[in-house]
Scaffold this active site. Structure first.
Site, PDB file in Angstrom:
ATOM      1  N   SER A   1      28.604  56.555  30.477  1.00 32.06           N
ATOM      2  CA  SER A   1      28.782  55.102  30.581  1.00 32.06           C
ATOM      3  C   SER A   1      28.467  54.545  31.970  1.00 32.06           C
ATOM      4  O   SER A   1      28.442  53.330  32.150  1.00 32.06           O
ATOM      5  CB  SER A   1      30.221  54.724  30.204  1.00 32.06           C
TER       6      SER A   1
ATOM      7  N   GLY B   1      39.364  52.135  26.992  1.00 29.15           N
ATOM      8  CA  GLY B   1      38.070  52.190  26.342  1.00 29.15           C
ATOM      9  C   GLY B   1      38.082  51.562  24.966  1.00 29.15           C
ATOM     10  O   GLY B   1      38.869  50.653  24.686  1.00 29.15           O
TER      11      GLY B   1
ATOM     12  N   ARG C   1      39.467  41.914  39.044  1.00 31.78           N
ATOM     13  CA  ARG C   1      40.621  42.745  39.396  1.00 31.78           C
ATOM     14  C   ARG C   1      41.473  42.086  40.476  1.00 31.78           C
ATOM     15  O   ARG C   1      42.703  42.147  40.450  1.00 31.78           O
ATOM     16  CB  ARG C   1      40.143  44.111  39.896  1.00 31.78           C
TER      17      ARG C   1
ATOM     18  N   GLU D   1      51.714  21.487  48.870  1.00 33.44           N
ATOM     19  CA  GLU D   1      51.964  20.159  49.430  1.00 33.44           C
ATOM     20  C   GLU D   1      52.560  20.259  50.831  1.00 33.44           C
ATOM     21  O   GLU D   1      52.207  19.500  51.739  1.00 33.44           O
ATOM     22  CB  GLU D   1      52.917  19.365  48.526  1.00 33.44           C
TER      23      GLU D   1
ATOM     24  N   CYS E   1      59.093  19.444  46.493  1.00 27.82           N
ATOM     25  CA  CYS E   1      58.012  18.771  47.217  1.00 27.82           C
ATOM     26  C   CYS E   1      58.076  17.258  47.057  1.00 27.82           C
ATOM     27  O   CYS E   1      57.632  16.515  47.941  1.00 27.82           O
ATOM     28  CB  CYS E   1      56.661  19.281  46.719  1.00 27.82           C
TER      29      CYS E   1
ATOM     30  N   CYS F   1      56.694  19.657  42.399  1.00 23.26           N
ATOM     31  CA  CYS F   1      57.998  20.051  41.846  1.00 23.26           C
ATOM     32  C   CYS F   1      59.084  19.090  42.297  1.00 23.26           C
ATOM     33  O   CYS F   1      59.015  18.476  43.358  1.00 23.26           O
ATOM     34  CB  CYS F   1      58.328  21.478  42.275  1.00 23.26           C
TER      35      CYS F   1
END
Length: 364
Positions: free
Chosen positions: A168, A297, A184, A52, A84, A75
């Site tokens: 794999s 795994g 990630r 904001e 804010c 908030c």
């Protein structure tokens, strides 16, 4: 511009804080006056200005009579920054549109109440489902004290993550791997077991997408992973932690890892010969890690599933069959269909040559 259009833009802005604002929520804000956007902002980093404030600073016109659209309730308390709500009142903004109420039990609804008491019109629940999805990590952490757990798996049509000989790389296509790197960049930490760290030798960094690298977490009970592994030799080793049995701390390897900058942390025993996952997650939360991406795994996948710790699954399915290979949940014991771990499908899309399924744990 409609409230829905402005909220969609606010949510888009909020995602720019991915990986940078935790443990705070991801928040975006749009200012609209006479149907036109006159200001935008988002929470850029933990401890920085709220969305904001950023939007108000960017305003190209006077704010009196404007509408402020934000995906999370403003908030009304002092934290690292002033509230804010008071700024919104001071700027004589006439109307506030909120995507979702703040899930923090200590502040929930108080910002909206203060705005209404000041004579400001407040609309709540615009694109609420989308707003809740953006801040699902924050919501779980602030209401339960636990981190949000995502699982990412690349598998064959018949549910294998490796051949019978352990191969794999690569089951899934490059487009799928790009999305995995985007995941990630969105989370606080990425976690793998010692077997995966040893066999696949992953870097566990963000390379095929924009964003900062998450903390790297290795579950290695006996410190069996080589000191030459990429997670221990790259520049990111200072951003790496290994959880092991307390008995492994006496090994010379433990000392070598610590000297190199890797954190070596003792963890108690869990079921069977696994480490205590719940205790590990509590330690991660104490370090302000509120979201964890589990990447393997099979034993790690199975143990997280057995403990009912998976909140969300990202499954990439390649159009191949592997037969007697290593299955995703090969160590998970399910005595009956009623006891099976249940998930709800959120989306199914085609990604390159693969099928990409996002699912969330079904409420009990």
């Amino acid at each position: 511009m409609s409230d829905e259009q402005a909220m969609r833009r606010a949510i888009e802005l909020a995602t720019r804080g991915n990986g940078r604002v935790s443990p705070n929520p991801r928040v975006g804000c749009v200012l609209v006056k006479d149907g036109e956007v006159i200001g935008e902002g988002w929470h850029k980093e933990f401890g920085g200005s709220h969305a904001e404030v950023e939007a108000i600073r960017s305003a190209s016109r006077p704010l009196e009579g404007a509408t402020l659209v934000v995906n999370l309730e403003p908030c009304n308390h002092f934290g690292k920054t002033p509230p804010c709500v008071q700024l919104i009142i001071e700027k004589k903004i006439a109307r506030v549109v909120v995507g979702m109420i703040d899930p923090n039990p200590e502040v929930s609804g108080k910002g909206i109440e203060a705005l209404r008491e000041a004579g400001i019109e407040v609309v709540v629940g615009v694109l609420e489902d989308e707003a809740q999805w953006v801040n699902r990590f924050f919501t779980k952490h602030i209401t339960t004290g636990q981190p949000y757990i995502l699982m990412k798996v690349g598998q064959s049509l018949d549910g294998c993550i490796a051949t019978v000989f352990g191969q794999s790389k690569w089951i899934t296509c490059e487009e799928s791997r790009t999305i995995a790197h985007e995941l990630r960049a969105e989370v606080d930490a990425v976690l793998v077991g010692g077997v995966t760290a040893a066999k696949d030798d992953p870097e566990l960094t963000v390379r095929m997408a924009d964003g900062r690298n998450p903390v790297r977490v290795i579950l290695d009970s006996d410190l069996s992973v080589s000191l030459k592994a990429k997670v221990f030799t790259s520049a990111e080793r200072h951003n790496t932690m290994v959880f092991c049995r307390s008995t492994a701390l006496t090994k010379p390897k433990a000392t070598a890892l610590k000297v190199s900058g890797v954190q070596v942390i003792p963890a108690g025993a869990g079921n069977g010969d696994y480490l205590n996952l719940r205790a590990i997650l509590e330690q991660l939360v104490s370090m302000n890690i509120t979201s964890v991406l589990v990447e393997g795994g099979a034993r790690v996948f199975s143990s997280f599933a057995q403990e009912n710790l998976i909140d969300e699954m990202h499954t990439f399915i390649a159009p191949i069959a592997m037969g007697s290979g290593l299955h995703t949940f090969s160590s998970l014991s399910t005595p009956s269909l009623n006891a099976a771990k249940k998930f709800d499908i959120k989306s199914v899309t085609s990604v390159g040559t693969d099928v990409y399924i996002v699912s969330t744990r079904r409420p009990a």
